[in-house]
Design a protein around this motif. Structure first.
Motif, PDB file in Angstrom:
ATOM      1  N   PHE A 220       0.838  -1.205   0.000  1.00 39.99           N
ATOM      2  CA  PHE A 220       0.000   0.000   0.000  1.00 39.99           C
ATOM      3  C   PHE A 220       0.874   1.257   0.000  1.00 39.99           C
ATOM      4  N   LEU A 221       1.887   1.285   0.896  1.00 38.33           N
ATOM      5  CA  LEU A 221       2.742   2.471   0.992  1.00 38.33           C
ATOM      6  C   LEU A 221       3.562   2.688  -0.276  1.00 38.33           C
ATOM      7  N   ASN A 222       4.047   1.584  -0.869  1.00 37.43           N
ATOM      8  CA  ASN A 222       4.802   1.712  -2.121  1.00 37.43           C
ATOM      9  C   ASN A 222       3.930   2.300  -3.223  1.00 37.43           C
ATOM     10  N   SER A 223       2.686   1.797  -3.309  1.00 41.56           N
ATOM     11  CA  SER A 223       1.764   2.301  -4.349  1.00 41.56           C
ATOM     12  C   SER A 223       1.477   3.777  -4.132  1.00 41.56           C
ATOM     13  N   PHE A 224       1.229   4.135  -2.880  1.00 43.83           N
ATOM     14  CA  PHE A 224       0.922   5.532  -2.589  1.00 43.83           C
ATOM     15  C   PHE A 224       2.159   6.419  -2.774  1.00 43.83           C
ATOM     16  N   HIS A 225       3.326   5.901  -2.377  1.00 43.96           N
ATOM     17  CA  HIS A 225       4.559   6.689  -2.528  1.00 43.96           C
ATOM     18  C   HIS A 225       4.849   6.981  -3.993  1.00 43.96           C
ATOM     19  N   ARG A 226       4.491   6.059  -4.871  1.00 45.82           N
ATOM     20  CA  ARG A 226       4.667   6.316  -6.308  1.00 45.82           C
ATOM     21  C   ARG A 226       3.843   7.540  -6.735  1.00 45.82           C
ATOM     22  N   LEU A 227       2.638   7.677  -6.184  1.00 40.88           N
ATOM     23  CA  LEU A 227       1.813   8.858  -6.486  1.00 40.88           C
ATOM     24  C   LEU A 227       2.489  10.132  -5.973  1.00 40.88           C
ATOM     25  N   VAL A 228       3.036  10.068  -4.747  1.00 40.48           N
ATOM     26  CA  VAL A 228       3.673  11.244  -4.150  1.00 40.48           C
ATOM     27  C   VAL A 228       4.881  11.669  -4.990  1.00 40.48           C
ATOM     28  N   VAL A 229       5.730  10.703  -5.346  1.00 38.25           N
ATOM     29  CA  VAL A 229       6.929  11.006  -6.158  1.00 38.25           C
ATOM     30  C   VAL A 229       6.522  11.604  -7.500  1.00 38.25           C
ATOM     31  N   SER A 230       5.494  11.009  -8.076  1.00 35.25           N
ATOM     32  CA  SER A 230       5.033  11.460  -9.394  1.00 35.25           C
ATOM     33  C   SER A 230       4.536  12.904  -9.351  1.00 35.25           C
ATOM     34  N   VAL A 231       3.706  13.216  -8.360  1.00 36.22           N
ATOM     35  CA  VAL A 231       3.151  14.575  -8.291  1.00 36.22           C
ATOM     36  C   VAL A 231       4.244  15.588  -7.927  1.00 36.22           C
ATOM     37  N   MET A 232       5.252  15.166  -7.170  1.00 37.78           N
ATOM     38  CA  MET A 232       6.378  16.067  -6.896  1.00 37.78           C
ATOM     39  C   MET A 232       7.165  16.369  -8.169  1.00 37.78           C
ATOM     40  N   HIS A 233       7.345  15.351  -8.981  1.00 34.48           N
ATOM     41  CA  HIS A 233       8.079  15.540 -10.243  1.00 34.48           C
ATOM     42  C   HIS A 233       7.309  16.462 -11.179  1.00 34.48           C
ATOM     43  N   GLU A 234       6.009  16.225 -11.293  1.00 35.95           N
ATOM     44  CA  GLU A 234       5.189  17.051 -12.198  1.00 35.95           C
ATOM     45  C   GLU A 234       4.974  18.456 -11.642  1.00 35.95           C
ATOM     46  N   GLY A 235       4.988  18.593 -10.308  1.00 37.60           N
ATOM     47  CA  GLY A 235       4.689  19.881  -9.692  1.00 37.60           C
ATOM     48  C   GLY A 235       5.904  20.681  -9.311  1.00 37.60           C
ATOM     49  N   ARG A 236       7.076  20.299  -9.845  1.00 34.12           N
ATOM     50  CA  ARG A 236       8.276  21.060  -9.497  1.00 34.12           C
ATOM     51  C   ARG A 236       8.227  22.436 -10.164  1.00 34.12           C
ATOM     52  N   GLN A 237       8.975  23.345  -9.569  1.00 34.26           N
ATOM     53  CA  GLN A 237       8.960  24.729 -10.038  1.00 34.26           C
ATOM     54  C   GLN A 237       9.738  24.821 -11.344  1.00 34.26           C
TER      55      GLN A 237
END
Length: 1544
Positions: free
Chosen positions: A1411-1428
């Motif tokens: 569960f945490l790995n799946s959710f962490h993939r979302l967090v990493v992804s949104v950080m990459h897309e939402g970088r300045q």
């Protein structure tokens, strides 16, 4: 055979063999497998290369034709598949370096001859060589050859771009390839000096010229699209990369520094021997100065190049310690511009306006780079470098000031940039700047006005922040008062400048504003007013100062009770000075000089404008200060006001000290011409009305007189057609803008004026409103005039505002005016009395307004008393007129003599209907509602389009009429229409019109416009029949008459069709079917909505339903018979048969035996149309899989299947459920037309079908359906490229989850669920390998998995089955996706995780790592897309990222709230978060969401977790965590504790 061909190489070398034979032998030898030569390919390549080299070295004489064939042979060999295969297999084949030299020479010849016709083969050869690595060695090994080739190709490209010929793709594709090869070699070179020499000697000039020509070329349609759209941009980027790497390598910086900072050279020499350095700047300057192109182009090329070179220089070397070097480079590049020659006072007249524009654009780009790179530090330059930069910028400012170019936008932008660097740069020339860039600048074009306003706005802001606003306006006043041709000056403050001034005045202290105002007043009193009489120049200066005074007084902060007393006293004193020192002298001058002449002199008109502008300003400001500030004492309090003035609200009640006789003379003078003074009179009158309304006792007579004066004042000017846009500036009102200003004043203040206007005045406003709206259609709106005001814009704003419907009297008058306008259009086309009803409906002598005024007579209108004596009689008169008009319309429709409208008349009617649609038709009074209904009915029933008209336009007209009739039907007074005619008569008139017009549309029945028209007509008919039924008055009579009418039409149509009569047409058949369908649908729906106890009251409708069903059935059968065999069903028939089936079912339900036992449909199955339904069902099943993306057909067909499958045993065969599901599966698995979007559009209808099927099917049928679904999930489907089969199965599973299942069916489905999840995981794994399948299959799989987990709560008891979903989530890619795919995938993964979290918390705890790995993939992804990023780019893309960040925040919140057992993992979640956070800089909006989420997890962390994180995290990550934790304590935790303190 081999022996025959073995001597070919000897024949090729033999002088006896003709060249024609040699070429044939060489060609044969290359392609033939029977020719055996040792190293044949190399031999043949060497032969052709050697021959060409010998020819060009003058060692061999050949004919031109032979040479051309040799080049073609070489080209064919290089591009042959045989050579490519040999090279792939590792065979070594070489070309001689000499051939590269020959190619370059041939291209050079072409450049010098400026003829490119015969070099296509040579270009093709070079392309083949460069694109083949083993052959391109002849260029890459000798870089000089490649540089020479690039030079020649660039020159050829420049020649082609400079000519008028179409640009082809061959040359530019080779050029792009050559650039790529050279950039590769350039990066591998180790000697930067050598690269610099190559670039500056051979490539710099042609590259800069090529870039310029690519940038400025106006591409034509004949030019190759790939060059235009792709290669031109790609080549420009490659040129920039080449220059960056060639001229500005890090190793070259010492050379630049030594050359640009010569004082350092002495220091270095002292230290030791100095290496020989390049002079890179001098070299570049020399190359830019040489005439490398035509003189006409040279200046533009250099101007476009210096900013590029400076940008590349800054990209390479701009660091804090190098800022001085960067400045000196800027000064050197500026010296390359022709503009620099003006610094020494030479070449003043060399530059034409076009050259000035180019030079100033280049300077603007250079200054922009200086500003954005922060090269100029004011303190650093002054202290360390003795102000060297400041001195340069001062000289630059002086050049710009002394050579004013106010017609060029870049001139203003350059000055603004200099001001942004340091306002002191332009401070010594502030007066010149104000004069040349503002007061004396003749700027009228919007593209120039915007940068001018930006510059002046920047001055306002700068001097406002420095608190030196009076200093600025001293200069402004000085410039205004200088001798000048004032009539050529533009207004001092435009609308844009006024807005910028307003912003600054709100920030300034009162005393500074009062200083400026005192300065202006003093100047007026001492210099202007004494010399104003008879002096046209001086009076224009007076007008400028008056406008500035008005602007300051109107836009400064108002006085209030907290304003310091000294400021209040000073303001009182100022207003007294304005009144006594300026206004009174001017009014006295006007009184003395106003003579009898009709047209006053210019100076007198301008004095009048200034005086009345100041009077209005004084009155408005004085009133406002009196209301808002209790300490303020008006100067008028000192002057005694006569009782007469108070009683009659004369001028002295507003402005004390002015006599009535004086004011009357001023009013006569001001009213004699359309200008500022006339507009100010209207404003003063409006102000007087406001003051009267503020009194306890309202003087109605004075209000009526004032309102009439305002309207009458501009009446004559409104009739003039010529106007020009107005920017809202009072001082800029003239003959052409006055009508706009007047109309704007009237419309803006209608709420004040309207209650006190007579009915004739209201009608006048309504007429003008309509006239101006009609004129708007004819006038094209200029994009540059968006911010300006026009009469049309004002009228449109009122039409679209919510206030017009609230002004009932005006609304009624406008409707009368609109009907009158329709009447005029019909009258121009009518031959008889067809327009008579509309004339009656808009008659001026009928009191249409009485219905509005009679309930509440707030104000006695200025009319004769006798006009209002008998409101009851007048109401009766209006209703009698409505009845007459209604009967006239019906009679005309019955007689069949319509008005024939031409295309332009039809377009006029359509535009008037568009205006009508803006009115609030559902909120009309009864009489207006009837008038509007009669108008639309008349247009439908009594007009026809001429034969020459566009049929689509005619359909649009009728469709619009029906749409507006529908809007009327939604109103509260819609039933009032039945007071003037019978419902059946209306229906008959409408249907007669539809049938008559239908014969013109037989050839466009497949056009979407016909379907839309039919839909609008059907909706109107349905609502009208619904009204008849719901009224419960004469229902039977009206419906029987309507049915007998359409039956008679049906009989006529049937007879015509059987006799093949000309009058029969399929359009009439569709209309007839539509009428029957609508009638049956309305009756059926009404019967279904009635409760069982009231069924007896619906006997009337039940009795009508039986014959209606029979007639409709016959109409459907006739329509289907006319459809050709094996042809698809007409779409119009499907809803009709669905309605017929529903009506039949409803009628059967009303029978007693059916009600008692609905499970035995024996009675229904004996109905006469059963065979028709079954045939239709079979036809639908056949056509459904091949329907494609035809949404209308799909939705109609599925709705029919829903009703059909709801009746047991109606299907002709067994296993109905399996048959229908199989057809649906084939539909979903059809071609590429069935996209995910199409499936979403028909999902509701599909679900309804399945609900009916699964509710009635047997268990065996359900098992068969499940087998059918599971077959689609087999992995072989993806392997066999059959993705649609998978999509259909996934969709069916999702639909099954939406259906209520029970008993064995439910058990069977959930028994198969582990198999389904496993299959979905396998399908996801396979689909993720193909990017194209992500949106097609992966997204639906995620949606289905989430639905399966939600529905499986309490059913999926085995944790392993639920945990299978994690294998899907961990497989799905989250990077390198399109924006729309990324959003869908992210949401899908989130929904699956959320379903597990909400519905299966125990599984989540057991499988926490997954569960945490799946959710962490979302967090990493949104950080990459939402970088300045430097430029956020696409807004839609960022919106998607923001939504994803919000989803992550929600998930964090749910993890923290739902699962207390999960606290053990909180430290781990935080560690993962900060580790990723350390790698990126997030956009603030994204960071806000993520931070709020992680704060919820930090709430779960105990002290031991915080210590653990501080101890175990790496150094850089630990700092990030500390910052996060500090913010958490400071903001979130403190807020949370504060909330808990007050929580029970």
């Amino acid at each position: 055979m081999a022996a025959i061909y073995s001597g070919i190489h000897l024949k090729l070398k033999s002088a006896k063999t003709s060249w024609e034979d040699k070429l044939k032998l060489a060609h044969f030898a290359w392609i033939s497998h029977q020719c055996f030569l040792p190293n044949k390919e190399q031999v043949l390549l060497d032969w052709v290369s050697h021959t060409l080299v010998s020819y060009y070295n003058k060692k061999l004489e050949l004919e031109d034709e032979v040479v051309e064939k040799l080049w073609m042979y070489l080209d064919n060999v290089i591009h042959s598949r045989r050579l490519q295969d040999l090279l792939k297999n590792g065979k070594t084949i070489n070309l001689s370096f000499a051939i590269a030299q020959v190619i370059n020479e041939r291209l050079s010849e072409s450049c010098s001859q400026k003829a490119q016709q015969n070099i296509g083969t040579v270009l093709s050869c070079s392309s083949g060589i460069l694109s083949t690595p083993s052959l391109s060695i002849i260029y890459t090994a000798k870089c000089e050859l490649l540089v020479d080739l690039l030079h020649k190709l660039s020159e050829l490209a420049c020649q082609q771009l400079a000519s008028d010929d179409a640009v082809g793709s061959q040359l530019f594709s080779i050029l792009q390839l050559t650039f790529s090869q050279y950039l590769l070699i350039q990066r591998q070179q180790t000697n930067p000096n050598r690269v610099f020499g190559q670039v500056t000697s051979h490539l710099l000039q042609p590259c800069l010229l090529l870039r310029h020509l690519l940038t400025v070329r106006t591409w034509a349609q004949a030019d190759d699209s790939h060059v235009r759209q792709h290669w031109s941009r790609e080549i420009r980027n490659q040129i920039e990369s080449l220059l960056q790497a060639g001229l500005f390598q890090p190793e070259l910086f010492p050379s630049y520094r030594e050359e640009l900072l010569p004082e350092r050279e002495l220091q270095e020499k002292k230290k030791g021997a100095l290496k020989s350095l390049l002079l890179p700047v001098d070299t570049v300057q020399t190359k830019l100065g040489n005439g490398f192109c035509e003189p006409a182009l040279h200046g533009a090329v250099v101007a476009g190049s210096v900013s590029l070179l400076y940008k590349l220089f800054l990209d390479s070397y701009c660091k804090a310690e190098n800022h001085l070097v960067c400045f000196h480079m800027f000064s050197k590049l500026f010296d390359c511009l022709r503009l620099s020659g003006l610094q020494q006072g030479v070449r003043e007249d060399v530059l034409c306006p076009a050259d000035w524009s180019t030079e100033l654009l280049a300077l603007e780009q250079l200054l922009n780079l200086v500003l954005s790179s922060d090269i100029y530090n004011v303190a650093n330059d002054r202290i360390r470098h003795k102000g060297i930069q400041f001195g340069f910028y001062r000289k630059l400012a002086q050049i710009l000031m002394s050579h004013s170019q106010a017609s060029i936008p870049a001139w203003f932008r350059c000055l603004k940039l200099l001001m942004s660097l340091n306002h002191l740069i332009v401070e010594p020339n502030l007066g010149d700047l104000v004069a040349s860039a503002w007061i004396d600048a003749k700027v009228s074009e919007p593209r120039t006005k915007k940068p001018q306003e930006a510059l002046i706005g920047s001055m306002f802001q700068t001097y406002s922040k420095l608190r030196q606003f009076p200093r600025l306006f001293e200069e402004v006043l000085s410039v205004i008062c200088q001798p000048a041709a004032d009539e050529l000056r533009m207004p001092v403050l435009s609308a844009g400048l006024m807005a910028k001034l307003r912003e600054c005045l709100l920030e300034l202290p009162h005393n500074q504003i009062l200083d400026i105002l005192c300065l202006l007043v003093e100047k007026c009193q001492t210099s202007i007013i004494p010399a104003v009489e008879g002096n046209s120049d001086m009076v224009l200066k007076l007008m400028s100062i008056s406008s500035v005074l008005h602007a300051f007084l109107f836009n400064m902060r108002s006085l209030d009770d907290v304003t310091p007393s000294p400021v209040v006293l000073r303001t009182q004193s100022l207003l007294a000075k304005i009144q006594k020192g300026i206004i009174q002298p001017l009014l006295e001058l006007l009184q003395a000089c106003s003579g009898e002449e009709e047209k006053p002199e210019l100076w007198l008109r301008k004095v009048s404008d200034s005086a009345l502008l100041l009077v209005y300003t004084w009155v408005e400001v004085n009133t406002l200060f009196g209301i808002s500030c209790s300490k303020y004492v008006s100067p008028s309090a000192e002057t005694a006001i006569t009782a007469s003035a108070v009683r009659h609200w004369g001028i002295s009640s507003l402005l004390p000290g002015v006599g009535e006789q004086c004011w009357e003379k001023v009013m006569v003078l001001a009213g004699s011409f359309a200008s500022t003074s006339k507009y100010c009179l209207e404003l003063l009158t409006l102000q007087k009305m406001k003051m009267i309304l503020m009194q306890t006792k309202v003087d109605s007579h004075a209000l009526q007189h004032a309102a009439a004066f305002i309207l009458e004042s501009g009446r004559s000017s409104m009739s003039r057609g010529e106007t020009e846009p107005w920017d809202g500036d009072i001082s800029a009102v003239n003959d052409l803008t006055y009508p706009i200003a007047h109309w704007h004043l009237v419309i803006s203040n209608l709420t004040i004026l309207l209650p006190y206007l007579s009915l004739k005045d209201v009608e006048y406003i309504a007429n003008v409103l309509l006239e101006t709206l009609v004129l708007v259609k004819a006038q094209e709106v200029d994009g540059d005039q968006e911010l300006s005001i026009s009469i049309g814009k004002v009228s449109l704003d009122l039409l679209h505002s919510p206030f017009l419907p609230e002004m009932k009297v005006l609304h009624c008058a406008f409707l009368s005016s609109l009907i009158c306008q329709f009447s005029k259009v019909l009258h121009s086309a009518a031959t008889g009395s067809v327009d008579l009803p509309l004339q009656q409906l808009s008659a001026g002598n009928i009191p249409w307004h009485e219905e509005i005024l009679s309930p509440c007579k707030v104000v006695e209108l200025v009319e004769a008393p006798s006009e209002n004596k008998l409101p009851k009689d007048e109401l009766n008169l209006s209703w009698k007129t409505l009845e007459k008009a209604a009967q006239c319309i019906l009679l005309l429709a019955k007689n069949g003599s319509p008005v024939i409208l031409k295309e332009d008349q039809l377009e006029n009617c359509l535009y008037l209907l568009e205006i009508t649609s803006c009115l609030k038709l559902d909120n009309l009074f009864p009489s207006d509602c009837i008038r509007c209904f009669l108008l639309l009915l008349s247009l439908v029933a009594n007009t026809r389009a001429s034969v020459s008209c566009s049929k689509l336009l005619s359909l649009k007209f009728l469709r619009t009429c029906f749409h507006l009739l529908r809007s009327l039907q939604a109103g509260r007074n819609t039933n009032s229409i039945f007071k003037v005619f019978h419902a059946s008569d209306v229906l008959e008139a409408v249907m007669t019109s539809l049938f008559t017009a239908s014969k013109f549309y037989t050839d466009i029945l497949t056009d979407p416009a016909w379907a839309e028209y039919l839909q609008e007509a059907q909706t109107f008919l349905e609502r009208f029949l619904q009204m008849i039924v719901e009224r419960r008055q004469s229902v039977r009579i009206n419906l029987e008459k309507f049915m007998s009418f359409i039956v008679s039409c049906k009989l006529d149509a049937g007879a015509a069709r059987s006799k093949r009569c000309k009058n029969w047409n399929p359009a009439a058949g569709q209309l007839l079917l539509m009428a029957f369908t609508t009638l049956c649908h309305v009756i059926t729906r009404y019967l279904q909505q009635q409760p069982e106890k009231k069924l007896q009251s619906a006997d009337v409708l039940s009795a009508l339903l039986e014959p209606a069903i029979l007639q409709m059935g016959r109409a459907v059968e006739h329509g289907l018979q006319s459809n050709m065999q094996n042809q698809p069903l007409p779409i119009a028939f499907i809803p009709s048969i669905t309605t017929l089936l529903k009506a039949d079912l409803s009628h059967a339900l009303s029978r007693e035996n059916w009600q008692k036992n609905p499970k035995e449909p024996s009675g229904f199955l004996e109905r006469p149309h059963i065979k028709l339904y079954r045939q239709f069902y079979s036809q639908i099943l056949r056509e459904l899989p091949s329907a494609g993306d035809h949404l209308q057909f799909l939705q109609s067909a599925l709705q029919f299947l829903t009703v059909f499958c709801s009746v047991p045993d109606l299907s002709p065969g067994k296993e109905t459920a399996v048959t229908v599901v199989y057809a649906v599966k084939k539909l979903l698995a059809a071609g590429p037309e069935i996209t995910v979007q199409v499936i979403q559009n028909i999902e509701l209808e599909l679900t309804e079908v399945l609900v009916q099927l699964l509710g009635n099917c047997s268990d065996e049928e359900f098992y068969a359906i499940m087998r059918l679904v599971l077959q689609g999930l087999e992995v072989r489907n993806v392997w066999q490229q059959n993705a649609k089969e998978v999509l259909s199965a996934v969709t069916l599973i999702k639909l099954l989850l939406s259906c209520p299942l029970s008993g064995d069916k439910e058990k069977a489905f959930w028994f198969a669920s582990p198999q389904i999840i496993t299959a979905l995981a396998m399908q996801t794994k396979e689909a993720c390998q193909d990017q194209a399948l992500i949106s097609t299959i992966v997204v639906p799989i995620l949606e289905t998995t989430a639905a399966l987990l939600r529905q499986g709560e309490g059913v999926l008891l085995n944790p392993h089955h639920v945990a299978l979903a994690f294998s899907i989530l961990l497989t799905v890619p989250l990077d390198h996706l399109k924006t729309e795919d990324y959003g869908s995938i992210f949401l899908g993964v989130h929904e699956v995780l959320f379903s597990i979290l909400q519905c299966h918390p125990k599984v989540m705890l057991k499988a926490a790592p997954s569960f945490l790995n799946s959710f962490h993939r979302l967090v990493v992804s949104v950080m990459h897309e939402g970088r300045q990023k430097g430029d956020r780019g696409n807004t839609d893309e960022f919106e998607v990222t923001l939504k994803c960040a919000h989803l992550v925040e929600r998930m964090y919140t749910h993890i923290a709230a739902e699962t207390e057992e999960f606290t053990v993992f909180s430290a781990f979640i935080v560690a993962q978060y900060v580790t990723e956070l350390q790698k990126v800089t997030l956009h603030p909006a994204v960071k806000k969401h993520l931070t709020e989420g992680i704060y919820r997890i930090l709430d779960l962390c105990i002290e031991r977790d915080i210590k653990f994180l501080n101890a175990s995290l790496p150094a850089g990550v630990r700092e990030v965590f500390k910052d996060l934790y500090n913010d958490y304590n400071h903001y979130h935790k403190a807020k949370k504790q504060g909330e808990e303190k007050y929580t029970a």
